[in-house]
Design an enzyme around this catalytic site. Structure first.
Site, PDB file in Angstrom:
ATOM      1  N   HIS A 122      19.966   6.363  42.593  1.00  0.00           N
ATOM      2  CA  HIS A 122      18.548   6.387  43.019  1.00  0.00           C
ATOM      3  C   HIS A 122      17.504   7.047  42.032  1.00  0.00           C
ATOM      4  O   HIS A 122      16.372   6.986  42.351  1.00  0.00           O
ATOM      5  CB  HIS A 122      18.405   6.865  44.302  1.00  0.00           C
ATOM      6  N   ASP A 161      27.797   0.033  44.588  1.00  0.00           N
ATOM      7  CA  ASP A 161      27.308   0.843  45.594  1.00  0.00           C
ATOM      8  C   ASP A 161      26.554  -0.198  46.491  1.00  0.00           C
ATOM      9  O   ASP A 161      25.900  -0.907  46.069  1.00  0.00           O
ATOM     10  CB  ASP A 161      26.485   2.097  45.125  1.00  0.00           C
ATOM     11  N   HIS A 163      23.865   0.395  48.152  1.00  0.00           N
ATOM     12  CA  HIS A 163      22.490   0.515  48.044  1.00  0.00           C
ATOM     13  C   HIS A 163      21.938  -0.029  46.770  1.00  0.00           C
ATOM     14  O   HIS A 163      22.845   0.180  45.600  1.00  0.00           O
ATOM     15  CB  HIS A 163      22.081   2.009  48.376  1.00  0.00           C
ATOM     16  N   ASP A 248      30.358   2.438  49.847  1.00  0.00           N
ATOM     17  CA  ASP A 248      29.634   2.389  51.038  1.00  0.00           C
ATOM     18  C   ASP A 248      29.635   0.978  51.582  1.00  0.00           C
ATOM     19  O   ASP A 248      28.953   0.686  52.549  1.00  0.00           O
ATOM     20  CB  ASP A 248      28.262   3.291  51.091  1.00  0.00           C
TER      21      ASP A 248
HETATM   22 ZN   LIG Z   1      24.970   3.916  48.539  1.00  0.00          ZN
END
Ligand SMILES: [Zn+2]
Length: 341
Positions: A122, A161, A163, A248
């Protein structure tokens, strides 16, 4: 596998209620104790110059200063303590080790996987966010591209991931020498990563986003890897493939609604390994998120076992969800790819 690991990464402790906790690494290490063929390597940390090769130098210096003054909340989610600065440099250093080791020819049972923290995907050019300060994968990819000895002209990053890997996308969005792929849950933090975000300028077409609807399970993820991702990366022909490996998207992870089984990580690993064999690319893994300690540990362990001789269990003919199929069809159209799903 060879795991890049350092105790320094445990010192970054954002507090007892924070999901991105040092216990994540402890859980992985505990599970790997029961597995055959696990090796650990501790790599050197990187310095400011390496981090600033993909981030604004002023931003990097401000993170160092923030930590030196004792840290605190950078934003509501992203927390540093004094020791975080060393962990940031170590986590990026482990990612660089993973990539270098892959480029030196480590494959099969020697395939490298760096398990550093804080995670990185991120972190954008000039800001920390989403538990991430330095974009580990981006730093490592940049080092590989800059080193004259490695002969690396093109790098692919597959971020599974749950996200969106907005930071990695941001850093390489206008570059043709890095192909960034993100499989993530539609609408989840940070909200970016739609199908039509495909890159700009020299990077036009070298970003691929697959925003999967909540409830998506194994068949659609496997179809994504075997279909659009394999087709695009075969055409791109990178010298190196880095997996931004968060766990995740597991059905038992507490913070997402994607429904992958543990076996899905073995199957995706197997397919990406076949792809890198076919296109003669090096393959390296770098840890991102994953917050259910048991399933995080199980999932890392099954990636390891896949390189240690375990055959993944092939899925039955379960149909993918129709909304997930729709997203994959949109991706194929957006990237002008002609493959059967
Ligand atoms: Zn994540």
């Amino acid at each position: 596998m060879q795991f890049g690991y350092s105790e320094v990464c445990l010192e970054h402790d954002p507090g007892p209620r924070h999901p991105e906790a040092p216990d994540r690494l402890r859980a992985i290490r505990e599970r790997l104790k029961t597995k055959h063929g696990v090796e650990y390597v501790e790599a050197d940390p990187v310095g400011i110059d390496e981090i600033a090769s993909v981030h604004d130098r002023e931003y990097v210096e401000s993170v160092e200063e923030f930590c030196a003054e004792g840290g605190g909340n950078w934003d509501p989610d992203t927390v540093a303590v004094e020791e975080t600065w060393d962990a940031i440099r170590q986590s990026a250093g482990l990612a660089c080790w993973s990539i270098q080791t892959a480029l030196e020819g480590a494959t099969g049972r020697k395939t490298p996987f760096s398990i550093g923290r804080p995670p990185g995907h991120h972190a954008v050019e000039d800001d920390a966010m989403g538990f991430c300060f330095a974009n580990n994968v981006a730093v490592a990819a940049q080092q590989a591209l800059e080193a004259e000895t490695t002969g690396v002209d093109r790098v692919a990053i597959v971020d599974w991931d749950v996200h969106h890997g907005n930071g990695t996308q941001d850093i390489f969005y206008d570059r043709g020498d890095v192909f960034f792929v993100s499989l993530h849950e539609q609408g989840l933090y940070p909200g970016t990563g739609s199908v039509d975000e495909t890159g700009t300028g020299e990077g036009e077409g070298t970003t691929m986003n697959l925003p999967m609807p909540a409830g998506t399970g194994d068949p659609a993820y496997l179809a994504a890897v075997e279909g659009p991702i394999t087709a695009a990366l075969t055409e791109y022909d990178p010298d190196l493939l880095i997996v931004s490996a968060g766990f995740d998207a597991h059905r038992h992870d507490p913070i997402s609604r994607i429904r992958l089984s543990t076996e899905a990580y073995a199957l995706m690993t197997d397919r990406l390994r076949s792809l890198t064999d076919d296109i003669d690319a090096a393959l390296a893994f770098v840890l991102e998120g994953g917050y259910g300690l048991d399933v995080l540990a199980d999932s890392v362990a099954i990636v390891h076992e896949t390189f240690d001789g375990r055959e993944p269990i092939e899925p039955d003919d379960e149909e993918m969800e129709s909304r997930s199929r729709g997203v994959l069809e949109d991706v194929l159209e957006e990237h002008d790819l002609d493959v059967d799903l």
